[in-house]
Design an enzyme around this catalytic site. Structure first.
Site, PDB file in Angstrom:
ATOM      1  N   THR A  33       0.844  -1.198   0.000  1.00 26.75           N
ATOM      2  CA  THR A  33       0.000   0.000   0.000  1.00 26.75           C
ATOM      3  C   THR A  33       0.878   1.247   0.000  1.00 26.75           C
ATOM      4  OG1 THR A  33      -1.393  -1.345   1.444  1.00 26.75           O
ATOM      5  CG2 THR A  33      -2.123   0.910   1.015  1.00 26.75           C
ATOM      6  N   ASP A  85       1.895   5.040   6.221  1.00 24.03           N
ATOM      7  CA  ASP A  85       2.435   3.683   6.273  1.00 24.03           C
ATOM      8  C   ASP A  85       1.277   2.685   6.257  1.00 24.03           C
ATOM      9  OD1 ASP A  85       4.230   1.600   6.487  1.00 24.03           O
ATOM     10  OD2 ASP A  85       5.138   2.285   8.359  1.00 24.03           O
ATOM     11  N   GLY A  86       1.579   1.441   5.966  1.00 22.23           N
ATOM     12  CA  GLY A  86       0.574   0.388   5.968  1.00 22.23           C
ATOM     13  C   GLY A  86       0.480  -0.279   7.329  1.00 22.23           C
ATOM     14  N   ALA A  87      -0.326  -1.335   7.397  1.00 25.10           N
ATOM     15  CA  ALA A  87      -0.445  -2.124   8.627  1.00 25.10           C
ATOM     16  C   ALA A  87      -0.919  -3.519   8.256  1.00 25.10           C
ATOM     17  CB  ALA A  87      -1.421  -1.476   9.599  1.00 25.10           C
ATOM     18  N   LYS A  98       2.204  -4.332  12.955  1.00 25.48           N
ATOM     19  CA  LYS A  98       2.969  -4.025  11.759  1.00 25.48           C
ATOM     20  C   LYS A  98       4.217  -4.906  11.727  1.00 25.48           C
ATOM     21  CE  LYS A  98       3.740   0.225  10.587  1.00 25.48           C
ATOM     22  NZ  LYS A  98       3.605  -0.229   9.188  1.00 25.48           N
ATOM     23  N   GLY A  99       4.881  -4.894  10.574  1.00 26.26           N
ATOM     24  CA  GLY A  99       6.145  -5.619  10.478  1.00 26.26           C
ATOM     25  C   GLY A  99       6.081  -6.838   9.592  1.00 26.26           C
ATOM     26  N   GLY A 101       6.335  -6.827   6.584  1.00 23.42           N
ATOM     27  CA  GLY A 101       7.395  -6.624   5.599  1.00 23.42           C
ATOM     28  C   GLY A 101       8.773  -6.532   6.232  1.00 23.42           C
ATOM     29  N   GLU A 107      10.060   1.621  10.972  1.00 23.42           N
ATOM     30  CA  GLU A 107       8.694   2.177  10.923  1.00 23.42           C
ATOM     31  C   GLU A 107       8.325   2.835  12.250  1.00 23.42           C
ATOM     32  OE1 GLU A 107       6.615  -0.763   7.632  1.00 23.42           O
ATOM     33  OE2 GLU A 107       6.540  -1.327   9.727  1.00 23.42           O
TER      34      GLU A 107
HETATM   35  C1  A5P Z   1       6.134  -3.512   6.773  1.00 24.56           C
HETATM   36  O1  A5P Z   1       7.041  -3.958   7.709  1.00 24.56           O
HETATM   37  C2  A5P Z   1       4.745  -3.574   7.315  1.00 24.56           C
HETATM   38  O2  A5P Z   1       4.539  -2.972   8.542  1.00 24.56           O
HETATM   39  C3  A5P Z   1       3.764  -3.069   6.279  1.00 24.56           C
HETATM   40  O3  A5P Z   1       3.475  -1.710   6.448  1.00 24.56           O
HETATM   41  C4  A5P Z   1       2.566  -3.911   6.400  1.00 24.56           C
HETATM   42  O4  A5P Z   1       3.005  -5.263   6.288  1.00 24.56           O
HETATM   43  C5  A5P Z   1       1.505  -3.621   5.348  1.00 24.56           C
HETATM   44  O5  A5P Z   1       1.934  -4.014   4.110  1.00 24.56           O
HETATM   45  P1  A5P Z   1       0.946  -4.163   2.878  1.00 24.56           P
HETATM   46  O6  A5P Z   1       0.455  -2.795   2.547  1.00 24.56           O
HETATM   47  O7  A5P Z   1       1.832  -4.754   1.819  1.00 24.56           O
HETATM   48  O8  A5P Z   1      -0.136  -5.111   3.270  1.00 24.56           O
END
Ligand code: A5P
Length: 226
Positions: A33, A85-87, A98-99, A101, A107
């Site tokens: 995202t 940021d995403g989650a 989170k995490g 990725g 983050e």
């Molecule tokens: C990265 O370490 C994560 O915190 C990402 O922000 C989380 O995994 C969301 O990723 P997507 O947008 O790919 O689902």
């Protein structure tokens, strides 16, 4: 790739772009995202907006640099206007896991340095209680990691993260990650504090009271705000 999930992610990212200041310092998140968001920031920069970035991972820094977004020094200190940021999992109080990725440490550092933290996600990320769907990623020093993991095992099923090739996954900081499946979490703040007190634990993927707002994208392009 055009998928329903990507349409939803893109919708959330575009809603976040609309909330950026005309000029300023932007925290650049990590994940699918956030990638849409970074593409959008690059377009704004190309159109003349004075936006500079602080990246939450090497991957996001590489994407931003390749697209022409000026980046601030990794050392800081930064005065970040907005971080987007995403989650992986989001509860009704906007607490997060989170995490997924692997970027949870950077983050959380960038989140802390940001005046406003916007989370962008698709609806699949919403849950009643953190831990309903996701394990907690926990970044651990490589030194003695198996001994640290033995302590973490008292909190849930503990799996050492590996990369696609089967090697132990290394974070941008050279640490390892254990994914700890706790099941539903009653008190995320308390659990975060308890886990962070374990020697060897560098950071957890529990983000408690760290999201100013959450933008949830839908495949039809609509966006809900939490
Ligand atoms: C990265 O370490 C994560 O915190 C990402 O922000 C989380 O995994 C969301 O990723 P997507 O947008 O790919 O689902």
């Amino acid at each position: 790739m055009a998928t329903i999930e990507n349409d939803a992610r893109r919708a959330a990212a575009e809603a976040a772009l609309a909330r950026l200041p005309i000029s300023g310092v932007i925290g650049l998140g990590t994940g699918r995202t956030a990638q849409f968001f970074i593409e959008g920031v690059a377009k704004l920069v190309a159109a003349g907006r004075n936006l500079r970035g602080v990246a939450t991972s090497r991957a996001s820094a590489d994407q931003a640099a390749a697209l022409g977004i000026p980046l601030l020094s990794e050392d800081g200190p930064w005065a970040i206007d907005v971080c987007v940021d995403g989650a992986d999992e989001i509860d009704p109080s906007r607490n997060l896991i989170k995490g997924g990725g692997g970027a949870l440490l950077r983050e959380k550092i960038v989140n802390q340095a940001s005046r406003l933290n916007i989370i962008v996600a698709d609806a699949a990320k919403l849950s009643e209680r953190l831990g309903d769907h996701w394990a907690i990623p926990i970044e651990v020093t490589r030194f003695g990691h198996a001994s640290t993991a033995a302590v973490l095992a008292s909190f849930g099923t503990t799996t050492l993260r590996r990369d696609k090739g089967g090697d132990v996954y290394a974070t941008d900081g050279g640490n390892v990650i254990y994914d700890v499946r706790t099941g539903p979490i009653n008190d995320p703040a308390r659990l975060d504090a308890t886990l962070r007190a374990v020697p060897g634990v560098v950071e957890t993927g529990l983000f408690v009271a760290r999201a100013s707002l959450v933008l949830v994208g839908e495949a039809d392009g609509s966006v809900r705000q939490l």
